[in-house]
Design an enzyme around this catalytic site. Structure first.
Site, mmCIF file in Angstrom:
data_model
loop_
_atom_site.group_PDB
_atom_site.id
_atom_site.type_symbol
_atom_site.label_atom_id
_atom_site.label_comp_id
_atom_site.label_asym_id
_atom_site.label_seq_id
_atom_site.Cartn_x
_atom_site.Cartn_y
_atom_site.Cartn_z
ATOM 1 N N GLN A 11 0.771 -1.280 0.020
ATOM 2 C CA GLN A 11 -0.002 -0.035 -0.001
ATOM 3 C C GLN A 11 0.784 1.264 -0.151
ATOM 4 O O GLN A 11 0.642 2.259 -0.695
ATOM 5 C CB GLN A 11 -1.115 -0.127 1.226
ATOM 6 C CG GLN A 11 -2.058 -1.041 1.273
ATOM 7 C CD GLN A 11 -2.866 -0.870 2.491
ATOM 8 O OE1 GLN A 11 -3.852 -0.191 2.555
ATOM 9 N NE2 GLN A 11 -2.560 -1.621 3.425
ATOM 10 N N ASP A 35 15.223 -8.924 -2.408
ATOM 11 C CA ASP A 35 14.287 -9.774 -1.519
ATOM 12 C C ASP A 35 14.972 -9.525 -0.151
ATOM 13 O O ASP A 35 16.142 -9.894 0.232
ATOM 14 C CB ASP A 35 14.806 -11.352 -1.963
ATOM 15 C CG ASP A 35 13.904 -12.292 -1.310
ATOM 16 O OD1 ASP A 35 13.248 -12.008 -0.256
ATOM 17 O OD2 ASP A 35 13.789 -13.378 -1.906
ATOM 18 N N ASP A 101 2.508 0.598 15.294
ATOM 19 C CA ASP A 101 1.841 0.794 16.524
ATOM 20 C C ASP A 101 2.158 -0.596 17.417
ATOM 21 O O ASP A 101 2.030 -0.378 18.617
ATOM 22 C CB ASP A 101 0.309 1.150 16.541
ATOM 23 C CG ASP A 101 -0.437 0.058 15.547
ATOM 24 O OD1 ASP A 101 0.159 -0.336 14.682
ATOM 25 O OD2 ASP A 101 -1.460 -0.231 16.069
ATOM 26 N N TYR A 124 5.427 -10.016 15.768
ATOM 27 C CA TYR A 124 5.332 -8.908 14.525
ATOM 28 C C TYR A 124 5.998 -7.728 15.443
ATOM 29 O O TYR A 124 6.875 -6.963 15.236
ATOM 30 C CB TYR A 124 4.143 -8.699 14.408
ATOM 31 C CG TYR A 124 3.830 -7.384 13.187
ATOM 32 C CD1 TYR A 124 4.681 -7.272 12.164
ATOM 33 C CD2 TYR A 124 3.150 -6.259 13.554
ATOM 34 C CE1 TYR A 124 4.607 -6.314 11.194
ATOM 35 C CE2 TYR A 124 3.012 -5.257 12.670
ATOM 36 C CZ TYR A 124 4.028 -5.291 11.705
ATOM 37 O OH TYR A 124 3.790 -4.187 10.777
#
Length: 294
Positions: A11, A35, A101, A124
């Protein structure tokens, strides 16, 4: 000014390419040429493109998937930024690292500012925090920008998922006790371009860490409700949204209860503020409806 952006389909990468006309030359490079799981590909691309700046917009963002593959998460989100930081330092150019966040635990009752101590609760979040630290250590000419809840016309995101589900369902259950700042990807791109322009004027960034997210607080339930209200006004797909708690929607990776980001420092230093989420999401839904009718 030539900016190398990692990734070609994300995005943010696509938004940067769309918004940079007249401001910068954006070169999108992704797999197999660059990559993030193969650091040997980085140096040849940097030599070939010879950019004035690098924006690392690519990442492993499968939050639940990463709980099962932490080694891959750290390879992409931490080790790759470390090598990019090293190479950009050697080339004498700045690097902008996009973060999240999810580096916070979500327990704050106020929007997070840059000085708040991170406490990630997921693979993550931990891998992205490690990426921040690696960039900070690897290249003094750096900028780390945390953002949240990104939506756009591109790829997969919450807004497009809601509209797709409403094509076949009359009602949906959506979590109502997790809060954040929906951020339109073009706004994020515009902010980064403003920061890049400031770097060129001033010869550096005022500080190394900023938050940049949409204005206004929303829950996922609020966001879904607004998407459907706008879509219904355009005779598009809509559904009844039933609020549910996080405990009724279990996920492998815990989501922050509050991941609001305070973006005032970014506005102070770069004179740029992202739009209000309701306005931006309304425009996005309108745009998507127009595309569907063409």
């Amino acid at each position: 000014m030539k900016i190398l952006v990692t990734g070609t389909s994300g995005q943010l990468a696509r938004s940067l390419a769309a918004r940079a006309q007249g401001q910068a030359e954006i070169v999108l490079v992704g797999r197999p040429d660059l990559d993030l799981e193969n650091p040997a590909t980085f140096a040849p691309v940097l030599k070939s493109v010879a950019p004035d700046m690098v924006i690392n917009a690519a990442a492993h963002t499968g939050v639940d998937q990463q709980e099962d593959e932490p080694e891959r998460a750290f390879r992409i989100n931490a080790e790759a930024p470390a090598e990019l930081a090293r190479l950009t330092r050697l080339a004498g150019i700045p690097i902008i690292q996009i973060s999240t966040d999810y580096v916070f635990d979500g327990t704050s009752t106020r929007p997070y500012v840059e000085a708040n101590k991170p406490n990630p609760q997921t693979v993550y979040g931990r891998s992205k925090l490690a990426g921040e630290e690696a960039v900070r250590a690897g290249n003094p000419d750096h900028l780390v920008v945390r953002t949240a809840w990104v939506v756009s016309r591109y790829g997969r995101n919450f807004v497009k998922t809601m509209l797709s589900l409403a094509e076949t369902r009359d009602s949906l259950q959506v979590v109502a006790d997790q809060f954040g700042n929906p951020t339109e990807a073009h706004d994020l791109a515009d902010g980064l371009l403003a920061a890049a322009a400031a770097w060129r004027r001033q010869g550096g960034f005022p500080q190394g860490l900023y938050h940049l997210a949409g204005q206004g607080r929303a829950s996922w339930h609020d966001l879904a409700g607004h998407v459907f209200a706008v879509s219904a006004s355009l005779d598009g797909p809509s559904a009844l949204v039933e609020p549910v708690g996080s405990e009724q929607w279990p996920a492998k990776a815990a989501r922050p209860a509050n991941s609001e980001l305070n973006s005032e420092a970014f506005f102070r230093d770069f004179n740029y503020r992202a739009g209000h989420w309701q306005e931006r999401v309304g425009a996005l839904v309108t745009e998507l409806a127009g595309s569907a009718n063409r």
